[in-house]
Motif scaffolding. Structure first.
Motif, short mmCIF file in Angstrom:
data_model
loop_
_atom_site.label_atom_id
_atom_site.label_comp_id
_atom_site.label_asym_id
_atom_site.label_seq_id
_atom_site.Cartn_x
_atom_site.Cartn_y
_atom_site.Cartn_z
N LEU A 210 0.83 -1.21 0.00
CA LEU A 210 0.00 0.00 0.00
C LEU A 210 0.87 1.26 0.00
O LEU A 210 1.92 1.30 0.62
N ARG A 211 0.41 2.26 -0.70
CA ARG A 211 1.22 3.47 -0.88
C ARG A 211 0.35 4.70 -0.61
O ARG A 211 -0.80 4.75 -1.01
N ARG A 212 0.98 5.71 0.00
CA ARG A 212 0.29 6.98 0.16
C ARG A 212 0.15 7.68 -1.19
O ARG A 212 -0.82 8.32 -1.48
N ASN A 213 1.21 7.61 -1.97
CA ASN A 213 1.15 8.11 -3.35
C ASN A 213 0.64 9.55 -3.43
O ASN A 213 -0.28 9.85 -4.20
N ASN B 270 -4.84 9.15 -11.39
CA ASN B 270 -5.17 9.90 -10.18
C ASN B 270 -5.95 9.06 -9.18
O ASN B 270 -6.54 9.62 -8.25
N SER B 271 -5.96 7.75 -9.33
CA SER B 271 -6.75 6.90 -8.45
C SER B 271 -6.38 7.11 -6.99
O SER B 271 -7.24 7.15 -6.11
N GLY B 272 -5.07 7.24 -6.73
CA GLY B 272 -4.62 7.41 -5.36
C GLY B 272 -5.20 8.67 -4.74
O GLY B 272 -5.71 8.66 -3.62
N ARG B 273 -5.16 9.74 -5.51
CA ARG B 273 -5.66 11.03 -5.04
C ARG B 273 -7.16 10.97 -4.73
O ARG B 273 -7.62 11.46 -3.71
N VAL B 274 -7.92 10.38 -5.66
CA VAL B 274 -9.37 10.37 -5.50
C VAL B 274 -9.78 9.37 -4.43
O VAL B 274 -10.65 9.66 -3.60
N ALA B 275 -9.12 8.21 -4.41
CA ALA B 275 -9.46 7.21 -3.40
C ALA B 275 -9.19 7.74 -2.00
O ALA B 275 -9.90 7.41 -1.04
N LEU C 214 -4.32 2.63 -1.66
CA LEU C 214 -4.32 1.63 -2.73
C LEU C 214 -2.92 1.05 -2.97
O LEU C 214 -1.92 1.71 -2.68
N PRO C 215 -2.87 -0.16 -3.52
CA PRO C 215 -1.58 -0.72 -3.91
C PRO C 215 -1.12 -0.15 -5.25
O PRO C 215 -0.91 -0.88 -6.21
N ILE C 216 -1.02 1.17 -5.31
CA ILE C 216 -0.77 1.87 -6.57
C ILE C 216 0.18 3.03 -6.34
O ILE C 216 0.08 3.74 -5.34
N GLU C 217 1.10 3.21 -7.26
CA GLU C 217 1.93 4.42 -7.31
C GLU C 217 1.68 5.09 -8.65
O GLU C 217 1.52 4.41 -9.66
N SER C 218 1.68 6.42 -8.66
CA SER C 218 1.53 7.15 -9.92
C SER C 218 2.90 7.46 -10.50
O SER C 218 3.74 8.05 -9.83
N HIS C 219 3.09 7.02 -11.71
CA HIS C 219 4.38 7.23 -12.39
C HIS C 219 4.16 7.88 -13.74
O HIS C 219 3.09 7.75 -14.33
N VAL C 220 5.21 8.51 -14.25
CA VAL C 220 5.09 9.15 -15.55
C VAL C 220 5.66 8.24 -16.65
O VAL C 220 6.71 7.62 -16.47
N LEU C 221 4.93 8.16 -17.74
CA LEU C 221 5.38 7.44 -18.94
C LEU C 221 5.42 8.44 -20.09
O LEU C 221 4.45 9.16 -20.32
N THR C 222 6.54 8.46 -20.79
CA THR C 222 6.70 9.40 -21.89
C THR C 222 6.34 8.73 -23.22
O THR C 222 6.72 7.59 -23.45
N ALA C 223 5.62 9.44 -24.04
CA ALA C 223 5.30 8.97 -25.38
C ALA C 223 5.84 9.98 -26.39
O ALA C 223 6.07 11.14 -26.05
N PHE C 224 6.06 9.50 -27.61
CA PHE C 224 6.71 10.32 -28.63
C PHE C 224 5.97 10.19 -29.95
O PHE C 224 5.41 9.13 -30.26
N VAL C 225 6.04 11.24 -30.75
CA VAL C 225 5.57 11.12 -32.12
C VAL C 225 6.58 11.83 -33.03
O VAL C 225 7.18 12.82 -32.64
N SER C 226 6.78 11.26 -34.19
CA SER C 226 7.69 11.87 -35.17
C SER C 226 6.89 12.76 -36.10
O SER C 226 5.67 12.81 -36.06
N GLU C 227 7.60 13.45 -36.97
CA GLU C 227 6.94 14.16 -38.06
C GLU C 227 6.19 13.15 -38.94
O GLU C 227 6.51 11.97 -38.94
#
Lengths: 936, 83, 418
Positions: B42-45, C240-245, C252-265
């Motif tokens: 569980l995480r505070r996150n 944002n599940s952690g924030r809203v929950a 929750l058993p959740i961490e929020s992480h960033v994933l980068t996506a790319f597009v070319s010309e």
């Protein structure tokens, strides 16, 4: 007219003509030209076709914001699609080709799309192509894909090289126009380490484009000021990190020998000064995309910087005092100005004066309704009903501060009513914005916003490259796509290669007008890196091909290569997979020979890549007790023990043998694959979980070369080097080979008598050569990973394919190792119901019922006679090999309740390889289950 | 992103490995229960200030406690874990 | 007013200047009470509302969205759909999702450009080949298409990959021909329009600031547009599940992480299918508009910032060049970040919570887009009937306590490794 070069003026070097080709035709420009200025100078007005309607397009701008003049630059493997002619430095031998047209730029069949434009509105494709359903992939989509896209990729490996570098500074100045030059000088004179980055190939920025402004070259020789031209700062990242692309050799036909084409700079700056200037906005009137319709500022650039007349008879259309400046500059260059069209009801005094001085008609309170002329503007219709012949329209809808970099970290631009533009809002930490980028346009701007000319005929383009018109924005508003991001995504406004540099603000302002919400409430889309499109190769640097990742070789690599080793990637390591003898051509023959040698005589293999961690301290044994499932305090000095680690979630993590070198001194071995992960895990345990323990550790993987000697004659070979004799699982520290420090272990994963000998890495090769020489008489044979795998498989030892992160100690038949007397990492979570469920698949051996049948890893195990469905899936094959001793393929697998099913026949079902093989469930120990050979 | 390691100074994030929420405590010796779920899963996150472990893998090998804002990535403090 | 989408209505509107098109969804004022309030106007939330209306006959529904609909991960992902999963708890769910994708456009009368161009996962070692064979065989046992290709077959399909000078040679790949891509924004818009036409109120710029709980039961949401009462509340706000929950006191058993996506010309057609690099995390496809859409791994630290940093950006480009050295001269047009709900076993959660009337749809990690239809379908089923849908039965919150994990990668409770 074939040439439009003015007789004098500009910063080009008329003494240095440069030859180039566009669409197969030879032209000439001068040093200091861009491809765009050279084309204009040569009288070429038509340079491209638009994305959707394939409308003929000319050059709109003189900078990186260019939406129209995109070409394929260079050819062959160096072809660069979508290159903006306005930023290409002209060089000898330059070859450029127009794109997105067929068969030719002047006669483009796809221009028929223009006739269908009543259908091809924004988002039309969401409303159709749905019937019949099967036609989408087969008919509609291939047509769309072929029509879409712009230039063609080369589709072969990029022949050029790229580099990456890092530089640090106190102040990074972005842009070398008037404000940036000023900032760089002041900061450098104050003693700061300054980097001045300029995307152009000369300094000066807008100074180069305005008449009577001398580009200062006064930066002098300040040693703490580093000037980087041809360098675009593309992105802002956290911690004062800026990415910049230096175009090292793009102004050459091909890079010099050993010269990178481009270099990615990671600039780490305490502070940054953004002096990126501003970008001019077009005006939205009918057919405002005709070749010859240009931004007014760009017209001045071509006249003043490049000595080019973009036309011979101009109409200037501006809602601000840029109109006056443009009229004056055209007039000074001897270009006729037919009219200054100014939608402001009361033009400024400067405007009136400029029109008078140029003998131009001043049409005040009037707009251009429409430009006419298909391949080049011929005349313009004004809202007062008059028509004026011209071949150049210079337009200015005002200027947008180039604030993109201010919002890369989330800063929101703010609307400034006074200049009718967005100005920087929240800034990245450490950034200051100066000059036009900050919205400082000086006096004499006097803008009266005009977002669209009403009552026009023809198409009023907002986003030129993606063919988004005022009508498309209106359609988006009508259909509810009123949020600025919805507008963008529905109409594709601002999604072209220019990322809306000339179109975003106009588009959202029209939306604001249509919805009555006002511009601040409408807001902007998010600016994202890179500021201008950047070569993917530059971000990769030299990490490609064989240099993608480092290659780790053991000290015995050269020896193994001599022996005919075929190497295989094992993480970053290269390990010998098998050794081909003369006359052998396949891996199985070689491996069978190697396996037989170990079983019948003696084999030698390099086990250097296993992770080795030296652990010392009064609490070293306690520490091991906590990280391994089994106990360590009772291990005598001079003995080794097999250990199993779990993750904290209770699943198996890694295994290996750990030796006790002294009361407070252990040497741990990890698998090759997990060496780094285990090391980090142990460091976490020691420093974060249990800082009170008296234990220190260091990784010695690379300090020691290690060789395994296995087979019935292994003791004989070892005896040639040392007279130390070891009990099973014994170890000794000694010297061999005239005083080389050595550690001897008696360990076996093959079931044969076996030893491992470790020496300092620098002696590894000498050791292996000596062992080969001493073992010659006993038939010593080098063996590789395939043989190692088979030998351990015959003994049922688990490796990575069983320790796959989804198995428990119980699954692997190792539950008894788990001590009940102590806490250890993973103990508690390993007790959760699903981890001790008796239905879990457990380790078994598998043998084909039919001799000669081949087994393969990844086959699933089904009950015999059961249909092949998921409900009957009971496990899978983890490892396979051919056992020359048993004359059969054998396998390990995980099978539900497998230990109770010895003797049962199950299906090894492998449909992806077209196999379905009956196999017998057997003990995982195929060879010498009593262990007699080990101790014999 | 950059971290100022107490031993090595201001260094790029690529030298460090992330260790996650630093307010977790391993319930050494306790039987399975909420404390174990809290520690492992569980995480505070939080959206905002986050205390988190970082390991200076390509540097001095120290484990650090970093306080960083997860909405801006701005680092407020870096300390070595308590010894 | 024109509402139905077809070539005929399009032609009709073309003749009249497209003045007759209706807004694709209304902009209603919030009602004081709904039978169901879905928090999150992304793909999953809008799909849930649509299926609640179309499959369960619930008419009085609101979707509340803090910004504009589709502003979360449905509008910032790399558009891949596939069902090439390994575990029996996952395959039926993702296969059901793929089946829904296959019929989506006719169902919602919106061309979301579902394009089954194939998804190819490359392998670079014997061990990886066997792991993919295990996965492919599992798929086949579930009736899902999967083919194991050898090196020559991959080469014939994608001749411009680096076959001759690679650090980690390409040995073959696992192909799911039915996998592919979908125009991501259109999924949100299409579901929104279809839900709206069935009476669902889509409330944009309506940020949830609190969840009202009375007597152990959720009774409504506090929002920036006032309190909205609800018979049932479904949270579908991955990232944002952690924030809203937390507003309901849940951790929750959740961490929020960033994933980068790319597009070319934009480019003329170059890559026909989706390709993933087995010696890293890189993947790439080409959109119908011509841009190469690509990405790699998450940055690996908690973040809500929707933007990543240079090390991963460089890493993705390195992997891209290692796989496909023709990328060198092509230009990255844009990179952006999405916030991922990284669950502790890499698989999602569709479940009830301990609070009556409060339902959770979360933990989609880096793969939520492809799940959109089935996630909406199953979440609607759970909310309407108070029991999990058969294909989503494994997505329980208590699996972390029982150990019935769905850990496809075998990476354990370390989100950076999933």
């Amino acid at each position: 007219m074939t040439g439009r070069r003015l007789a004098t003026g500009g910063t080009i070097d008329r003494a240095r003509p440069i030859a180039f080709h566009f669409d197969g035709q030879a032209y000439r420009g001068f040093a200091g030209d861009t491809l765009a200025s050279a084309l204009l100078g040569a009288g070429v007005a038509l340079v491209g076709r638009s994305f959707k309607y394939h409308r003929p397009r000319g050059i709109l701008s003189a900078g990186p914001e260019e939406p129209n003049a995109l070409v394929e630059l260079r050819d062959g493997a160096r072809r660069e699609p979508n290159t903006r002619a306005t930023t290409v430095e002209l060089h000898d031998g330059l070859v450029a080709t127009s794109q997105n047209r067929w068969p030719s730029l002047r006669h483009d069949v796809m221009a028929v799309n223009g006739l269908l434009s009543p259908i091809f509105t924004a988002g039309f494709y969401y409303k159709t192509f749905m019937w019949p359903a099967a036609f989408w992939e087969k008919v509609y989509e291939p047509l769309i894909r072929r029509a879409a896209g712009l230039g063609r990729a080369a589709a072969v490996a990029d022949p050029d090289h790229y580099e990456k570098a890092t530089a640090f500074c106190d102040v990074l100045v972005i842009g070398a126009g008037p404000a940036g030059l000023d900032a760089a000088l002041v900061a450098a004179r104050a003693g700061d380490r300054v980097i001045l980055a300029e995307q152009d190939f000369v300094l000066g920025g807008r100074l180069l484009s305005e008449r009577g402004r001398d580009p200062i070259a006064e930066l002098g020789d300040l040693p703490n000021l580093r000037v980087m031209t041809r360098t675009t700062v593309t992105g802002v990242y956290d911690g004062g990190t800026y990415a910049a692309i230096e175009r090292v050799a793009d102004h050459l036909a091909i890079p010099g020998q050993h010269q990178p084409r481009q270099r990615l700079w990671r600039l780490v700056a305490r502070r940054a000064v953004l002096a990126a200037g501003a970008i001019e906005r077009p005006l939205a009137f009918g057919d405002n995309d005709r070749p010859g319709v240009m931004l007014a500022g760009a017209v001045r650039t071509y006249v003043n910087r490049f000595g080019v007349a973009p036309g011979s008879r101009a109409v200037v259309f501006a809602n601000n005092d840029d109109g006056a400046r443009t009229v004056a500059d055209l007039h000074a260059a001897g270009i006729e100005v037919a009219a200054l069209v100014d939608p402001r009801p009361v033009p400024s005094a400067a405007t009136i004066a400029a029109a008078q001085a140029a003998n131009a008609r001043l049409a005040a309170g009037v707009s251009i309704q429409r430009a006419r002329g298909r391949l080049g503007v011929r005349d313009v219709e004004l809202s007062d009903g008059t028509t004026i012949a011209c071949d150049l329209v210079a337009m200015s809808g005002g200027w947008n501060p180039t604030l993109h970099l201010t919002s890369h970290l989330g800063g929101k631009p703010r609307w400034d009513e006074k200049i009718a533009s967005f100005v920087p809002g929240g800034l990245p930490p450490g950034m200051t914005v100066v000059g036009a980028a900050a919205g400082d346009f000086g006096s004499g701007y006097e803008i009266a916003p005009l977002w669209r000319v009403r009552g026009t005929r023809g198409k009023s383009f907002v986003d030129f490259q993606n063919d988004v018109t005022v009508d498309d924005v209106a359609l988006a508003a009508r259909e509810g796509f009123r949020a600025v991001e919805h507008l963008k995504r529905y109409t594709t406004l601002g999604m072209a290669t220019d990322q809306g540099k000339t179109s975003n603000v106009t588009g959202l302002a029209i939306m604001a007008e249509l919805t009555g919400r006002g511009i601040p409430a409408t807001g902007t889309t998010t600016f994202r890196p890179p500021f201008t499109p950047a070569a993917i190769g530059a971000f990769a640097g030299h990490h490609r091909g064989r240099d993608f990742r480092p290659t780790r070789r053991t000290p015995m690599h050269g020896w193994a290569a001599e022996q005919g080793a075929v190497f295989v990637e094992t993480g970053l390591w290269l390990r010998a997979q098998y050794f081909l003898r003369p006359g052998e051509s396949d891996w199985l023959t070689a491996t069978n020979r190697e396996v037989r040698a170990v079983r019948e005589a003696v084999g030698l293999c390099d086990v250097t890549t296993l992770g080795k961690i030296d652990i010392q301290g009064a609490d070293a044994a306690e520490f091991l007790d906590r990280v391994y499932v089994n106990g360590w305090k009772t291990l005598p000095v001079g003995r080794c023990r097999y250990g199993l680690m779990l993750r904290e979630d209770g699943f198996a993590f890694d295994d290996g043998t750990t030796a006790r070198l002294g009361p407070e001194h252990f040497l741990m071995t990890t698998t090759t694959a997990n060496a780094g992960t285990v090391w980090r895990h142990l460091e976490f345990c020691r420093k974060v979980l249990w800082p009170d323990l008296d234990v220190q550790m260091t990784s010695v993987t690379e300090q020691w070369a290690q060789v395994a000697l296995a087979g019935p004659r292994a003791p004989d070979v070892l005896a040639r080097l040392t007279d130390v004799s070891l009990p099973h699982m014994g170890l000794a520290e000694t010297t061999i080979m005239d005083g080389i420090e050595a550690r001897l272990f008696r360990l076996s994963f093959s079931g044969e008598r076996a030893y491992e000998i470790a020496v300092p890495a620098r002696h590894g090769e000498a050791l292996v050569r000596r062992l080969m020489a001493e073992g010659d008489a006993f038939g010593i044979t080098p063996y590789g990973l395939e043989a190692i795998g088979l030998l351990r498989l015959e003994k049922g030892h688990v490796v990575g394919s069983e320790l796959n992160g989804q198995t428990t100690a119980g699954d692997l038949g190792l539950a008894r190792m788990m001590s009940a007397k102590k806490d250890f990492i993973g103990r508690v979570m390993a007790g959760r119901p699903a981890l001790v469920d008796p239905e879990r698949p457990v380790l078994v051996g598998l043998k084909p019922r039919e001799p000669g049948a081949i087994l393969a890893g990844g086959a699933h195990l089904l009950p015999q006679g059961a249909v092949a469905t998921a409900a009957n899936d009971q496990g899978y094959v983890t490892s396979v090999g051919y056992s020359p001793q048993l004359g059969s393929w054998i396998a390990l697998g995980l099978l539900a309740r497998g230990r109770e099913r010895l003797g049962e026949t199950v299906r090894a079902y492998d449909p992806v390889r077209g196999r379905d093989t009956p196999v017998e469930v057997v003990s995982p120990v195929f060879y010498d289950p009593e262990g007699s050979r080990l101790h014999g | 992103m950059r971290l100022t390691c107490p031993h090595c100074g201001n260094r790029g994030i690529e030298e460090f490995a992330y260790g996650g929420d630093a307010d977790r405590r391993r319930p050494d010796g306790e039987p399975f229960g909420q404390a174990w779920m809290d520690y492992v899963y569980l995480r505070r996150n939080p959206a905002g200030a986050h205390r988190e472990w970082w390991y200076h893998a390509s540097g001095c090998r120290a484990w650090l406690v970093v306080t960083r804002d997860t909405t801006t990535h701005v680092v407020a403090s870096v300390q070595e874990v308590a010894r | 007013m024109t509402d139905r989408f077809s070539i005929f209505t399009l032609l009709g509107e073309a003749l009249s200047g497209h003045r007759g098109w209706k807004p694709q969804w209304r902009d209603p004022a919030p009602k004081p009470h709904y039978d169901v309030v879905i928090v999150g106007g992304g793909g999953h939330g809008l799909a849930t509302a649509y299926y609640l209306a179309s499959q369960h006959g619930i008419g009085n529904i609101a979707v509340v969205e803090k910004g504009w609909i589709g502003s979360g991960n449905v509008g910032r992902n790399t558009t891949i759909v596939r069902s090439n999963y390994l575990l029996p708890g996952n395959i039926p769910f993702y296969e059901w999702s793929l089946k829904l994708w296959e019929g989506l456009e006719q169902d919602i009368n919106y061309n979301a450009m579902v394009s089954q161009r194939g998804v190819l996962n490359l392998y670079h070692s014997d061990g990886q080949r066997d792991a993919y064979a295990r996965r492919g065989n599992a798929m086949r046992l579930h009736g899902v298409d999967a083919e194991l290709l050898d090196r020559d077959a991959v080469r014939a399909k994608l001749p411009f990959l680096d076959f001759d000078n690679a650090r980690f040679p390409i040995m073959g790949g696992l192909l799911q021909p039915r996998g592919g891509t979908v125009r991501h924004d259109a999924v949100a818009w299409g579901y929104a329009r279809a839900a709206d036409r069935r009476g669902v109120d889509i409330l944009q710029n309506c940020e949830v600031t609190g969840i009202r709980i009375e007597g152990g039961r959720a009774t409504g949401v506090e929002t920036s547009r006032g309190f909205i009462g609800a018979g049932k509340i479904g949270l579908a706000c991955a990232g944002n599940s952690g924030r809203v929950a937390a507003m309901a006191g849940l951790r929750l058993p959740i961490e929020s992480h960033v994933l980068t996506a790319f597009v070319s010309e934009g480019l003329k057609p170059l890559i026909d299918c989706v390709v993933t690099f087995g010696a890293g995390h890189f993947y790439i496809s080409q959109s119908d508009k011509g841009g190469l859409v690509f990405g790699g791994s998450i940055d690996g630290y908690n973040s809500y910032a929707q933007r990543g940093n240079l090390p991963i950006i460089e890493d993705v480009c390195e992997e891209g060049m290692a796989l496909m050295p023709a990328l060198g001269r092509l230009r990255m047009l844009r990179h952006w970040g999405g916030v991922m709900d990284m669950s502790m076993d890499g698989s999602p959660i569709i479940d009830r919570t301990d609070i009556g009337g409060l339902y959770l749809n979360a933990g989609w990690c880096i793969g939520g887009f492809k799940a959109t239809p089935a996630s909406g379908w199953c979440f609607a089923h759970l909310i309407a009937r108070d029991e999990p849908h058969r294909v989503a039965a494994a997505y329980r919150l208590d699996r972390f306590a029982t150990g019935r994990l769905l850990d496809e990668a075998g990476a354990g409770a370390d989100v950076a490794l999933h």
